[in-house]
Design a protein around this motif. Structure first.
Motif, PDB file in Angstrom:
ATOM      1  N   TRP A  10       0.837  -1.201   0.000  1.00  0.00           N
ATOM      2  CA  TRP A  10       0.000   0.000   0.000  1.00  0.00           C
ATOM      3  C   TRP A  10       0.867   1.243   0.000  1.00  0.00           C
ATOM      4  O   TRP A  10       1.932   1.287   0.626  1.00  0.00           O
ATOM      5  CB  TRP A  10      -0.879   0.047   1.256  1.00  0.00           C
ATOM      6  CG  TRP A  10      -2.009  -0.915   1.281  1.00  0.00           C
ATOM      7  CD1 TRP A  10      -2.521  -1.644   0.247  1.00  0.00           C
ATOM      8  CD2 TRP A  10      -2.798  -1.269   2.434  1.00  0.00           C
ATOM      9  NE1 TRP A  10      -3.567  -2.420   0.684  1.00  0.00           N
ATOM     10  CE2 TRP A  10      -3.762  -2.198   2.015  1.00  0.00           C
ATOM     11  CE3 TRP A  10      -2.778  -0.860   3.756  1.00  0.00           C
ATOM     12  CZ2 TRP A  10      -4.693  -2.749   2.885  1.00  0.00           C
ATOM     13  CZ3 TRP A  10      -3.710  -1.412   4.628  1.00  0.00           C
ATOM     14  CH2 TRP A  10      -4.656  -2.340   4.193  1.00  0.00           C
ATOM     15  N   GLY A  11       0.382   2.290  -0.650  1.00  0.00           N
ATOM     16  CA  GLY A  11       0.930   3.629  -0.520  1.00  0.00           C
ATOM     17  C   GLY A  11       2.438   3.720  -0.645  1.00  0.00           C
ATOM     18  O   GLY A  11       3.012   3.497  -1.707  1.00  0.00           O
ATOM     19  N   ASN A  12       3.095   4.039   0.475  1.00  0.00           N
ATOM     20  CA  ASN A  12       4.534   4.307   0.495  1.00  0.00           C
ATOM     21  C   ASN A  12       5.367   3.080   0.826  1.00  0.00           C
ATOM     22  O   ASN A  12       6.584   3.185   0.984  1.00  0.00           O
ATOM     23  CB  ASN A  12       4.817   5.399   1.533  1.00  0.00           C
ATOM     24  CG  ASN A  12       4.065   6.675   1.233  1.00  0.00           C
ATOM     25  OD1 ASN A  12       4.359   7.375   0.274  1.00  0.00           O
ATOM     26  ND2 ASN A  12       3.061   6.983   2.047  1.00  0.00           N
ATOM     27  N   ASP A  13       4.727   1.934   0.911  1.00  0.00           N
ATOM     28  CA  ASP A  13       5.345   0.722   1.437  1.00  0.00           C
ATOM     29  C   ASP A  13       6.705   0.409   0.797  1.00  0.00           C
ATOM     30  O   ASP A  13       7.658   0.084   1.496  1.00  0.00           O
ATOM     31  CB  ASP A  13       4.391  -0.455   1.227  1.00  0.00           C
ATOM     32  CG  ASP A  13       4.490  -1.480   2.330  1.00  0.00           C
ATOM     33  OD1 ASP A  13       5.171  -1.203   3.328  1.00  0.00           O
ATOM     34  OD2 ASP A  13       3.895  -2.547   2.193  1.00  0.00           O
ATOM     35  N   ASP A  46       3.452   8.489  -2.558  1.00  0.00           N
ATOM     36  CA  ASP A  46       2.179   7.792  -2.384  1.00  0.00           C
ATOM     37  C   ASP A  46       2.149   6.614  -3.336  1.00  0.00           C
ATOM     38  O   ASP A  46       3.002   6.493  -4.228  1.00  0.00           O
ATOM     39  CB  ASP A  46       1.006   8.729  -2.688  1.00  0.00           C
ATOM     40  CG  ASP A  46      -0.279   8.324  -1.976  1.00  0.00           C
ATOM     41  OD1 ASP A  46      -0.355   7.162  -1.502  1.00  0.00           O
ATOM     42  OD2 ASP A  46      -1.199   9.137  -1.887  1.00  0.00           O
ATOM     43  N   GLY A  47       1.167   5.736  -3.148  1.00  0.00           N
ATOM     44  CA  GLY A  47       0.873   4.737  -4.149  1.00  0.00           C
ATOM     45  C   GLY A  47      -0.205   5.322  -5.048  1.00  0.00           C
ATOM     46  O   GLY A  47      -0.163   6.492  -5.414  1.00  0.00           O
ATOM     47  N   MET A  48      -1.217   4.509  -5.366  1.00  0.00           N
ATOM     48  CA  MET A  48      -2.387   5.046  -6.060  1.00  0.00           C
ATOM     49  C   MET A  48      -3.281   5.693  -5.012  1.00  0.00           C
ATOM     50  O   MET A  48      -3.805   5.003  -4.140  1.00  0.00           O
ATOM     51  CB  MET A  48      -3.135   3.925  -6.780  1.00  0.00           C
ATOM     52  CG  MET A  48      -4.352   4.408  -7.553  1.00  0.00           C
ATOM     53  SD  MET A  48      -3.935   5.535  -8.906  1.00  0.00           S
ATOM     54  CE  MET A  48      -3.188   4.387 -10.070  1.00  0.00           C
ATOM     55  N   PHE A  67      -0.254  -8.444  -4.153  1.00  0.00           N
ATOM     56  CA  PHE A  67      -1.135  -7.402  -4.680  1.00  0.00           C
ATOM     57  C   PHE A  67      -0.430  -6.063  -4.470  1.00  0.00           C
ATOM     58  O   PHE A  67       0.407  -5.926  -3.579  1.00  0.00           O
ATOM     59  CB  PHE A  67      -2.457  -7.336  -3.896  1.00  0.00           C
ATOM     60  CG  PHE A  67      -3.436  -8.436  -4.176  1.00  0.00           C
ATOM     61  CD1 PHE A  67      -4.037  -8.562  -5.422  1.00  0.00           C
ATOM     62  CD2 PHE A  67      -3.799  -9.330  -3.168  1.00  0.00           C
ATOM     63  CE1 PHE A  67      -4.975  -9.554  -5.667  1.00  0.00           C
ATOM     64  CE2 PHE A  67      -4.732 -10.331  -3.401  1.00  0.00           C
ATOM     65  CZ  PHE A  67      -5.326 -10.446  -4.661  1.00  0.00           C
ATOM     66  N   ALA A  68      -0.799  -5.058  -5.259  1.00  0.00           N
ATOM     67  CA  ALA A  68      -0.365  -3.686  -5.013  1.00  0.00           C
ATOM     68  C   ALA A  68      -1.498  -2.758  -5.403  1.00  0.00           C
ATOM     69  O   ALA A  68      -2.450  -3.169  -6.085  1.00  0.00           O
ATOM     70  CB  ALA A  68       0.901  -3.362  -5.796  1.00  0.00           C
ATOM     71  N   ASP A  69      -1.404  -1.492  -4.972  1.00  0.00           N
ATOM     72  CA  ASP A  69      -2.451  -0.552  -5.366  1.00  0.00           C
ATOM     73  C   ASP A  69      -2.086   0.209  -6.638  1.00  0.00           C
ATOM     74  O   ASP A  69      -2.846   1.049  -7.106  1.00  0.00           O
ATOM     75  CB  ASP A  69      -2.794   0.415  -4.222  1.00  0.00           C
ATOM     76  CG  ASP A  69      -1.621   1.254  -3.754  1.00  0.00           C
ATOM     77  OD1 ASP A  69      -0.617   1.357  -4.484  1.00  0.00           O
ATOM     78  OD2 ASP A  69      -1.706   1.840  -2.655  1.00  0.00           O
TER      79      ASP A  69
END
Length: 375
Positions: free
Chosen positions: A121-124, A279-281, A149-151
């Protein structure tokens, strides 16, 4: 299939897990923080939550004495292993690498017959790959994961570069798809919308203050609403005579809008702005698209560009620190009615692919694929 979720309690975790209800799987949750109660909305999930503390009375005082901590708190890995032995899962699904993968790595290396799925997620990965402390965890964990999975597509590609050798299951919003009936009103056309909605986060990875400074540069603006506003923005506003002349409303995180109210505001706003260093998405941007607001969004690592086509269905901020760029994007959107209308029509098509039922079907297909591969 018996699925063991490993995560802290968060809104994205709850939304994602809700997709598995009535899908034919046995679902369990190990709260990686181990100090909260059960989640009522996930009452169909077997939940392991209050496992961490051995002592209840006087625990806060005792925790201040470092050498007593091991007597007060149970070990995460050991507690997790005990739960694994108890329920015998077919797969462990960890959400966020450093929080929910690193602490259980040695257990997963011990029980290699259990498949391991990770959601980024996000900034991971994108942000923390540059932090030596986090990078060490990334290097240790990624080679041992079976699925991911990823966003955003960016992070699936990045994970492979950083050592992931498993199978990518696709990119989906971090909390699954969106419920369009949440606001109980029709999507408003451009002609019935007004104002600018801004995410007011400010901190290590967020740059809401730069949006406020960009608005300060503009001689004329419609009404503006900041939500999840950091107090640094309010202090800046109070020091600016030009900003005080504008119609600006601030909602802080503490006194914030609830989710339904925010989505209703998106449905009535002409423009949405989110500005982040990393950020991610962005989930809030996706919601803004779903509810018809024209998105202006920062684009760290190219993630936002996966859904925003510049000038077609939104605008991208390439440098979140560039106040002049942000002001220019705002002026462009406020003076181009044709672009706003065309973007609205394009985003209503994208919206169908972000619907809860559409995303859920795809996500469940991926879980079914894992089950098929394990049989």
């Amino acid at each position: 299939m018996r699925i063991l979720m490993v995560s802290m309690n968060s809104i994205h975790f709850r939304r994602w897990t809700s997709q598995l209800k009535d899908a034919g799987h046995e679902v369990y949750w190990f709260d990686i923080l181990g100090a909260g109660g059960n989640i009522k909305e996930l009452d169909w999930v077997s939940q392991k939550t209050d496992w961490r503390l051995r002592i209840q009375k006087g625990r806060y005082l005792l925790k201040k004495i470092p050498f007593l901590k091991k007597f007060i708190e149970r070990d995460v890995a050991k507690s997790f292993e005990n739960y694994v032995v108890e329920i015998q899962p077919d797969i462990v699904h960890s959400f966020v690498l450093y929080m929910s993968c690193v602490p259980i790595l040695n257990v997963m290396k011990k029980y290699t017959h259990i498949k391991w799925l990770y959601s980024a997620w996000g900034n991971d990965l994108y942000f923390y790959q540059h932090d030596p402390k986090y990078k060490k965890g990334i290097d240790l964990v990624l080679p041992h994961l079976d699925y991911m999975f990823a966003d955003c597509k960016r992070d699936l590609i990045l994970a492979e570069k950083l050592g992931f050798k498993g199978k990518s299951l696709g990119d989906y919003p971090g909390g699954g798809g969106y419920h369009f009936d949440l606001i109980e009103e029709d999507i408003k056309p451009i002609s019935e919308r007004e104002g600018i909605l801004v995410k007011g986060y400010q901190g290590e990875k967020h740059r809401g203050l730069n949006v406020l400074k960009a608005l300060e540069k503009m001689p004329e603006t419609p009404k503006i609403t900041f939500f999840s506003t950091d107090h640094s923005l309010i202090r800046y506003y109070n020091s600016s005579e030009s900003l005080k002349k504008k119609d600006i409303t601030f909602f802080t995180q503490k006194e914030g809008l609830n989710h339904k109210e925010l989505c209703r505001l998106m449905n009535r706003s002409l423009i949405y702005i989110g500005n982040n260093l990393s950020d991610g998405m962005p989930n809030t941007m996706l919601e803004a698209i779903c509810f018809g607001a024209f998105p202006i969004q920062s684009n760290p690592g190219g993630a936002s560009a996966e859904i925003i086509d510049e000038g077609i269905n939104g605008l991208l901020i390439e440098n979140c620190e560039d106040i002049d760029e942000i002001a220019h994007k705002l002026e462009e959107s406020l003076t181009n009615d044709q672009m706003l209308q065309s973007a609205f029509e394009n985003n209503m098509k994208i919206r169908t692919k972000l619907a809860y039922s559409f995303i859920r079907k795809q996500v469940l297909n991926q879980y079914d694929l894992i089950e098929k591969n394990n049989s």
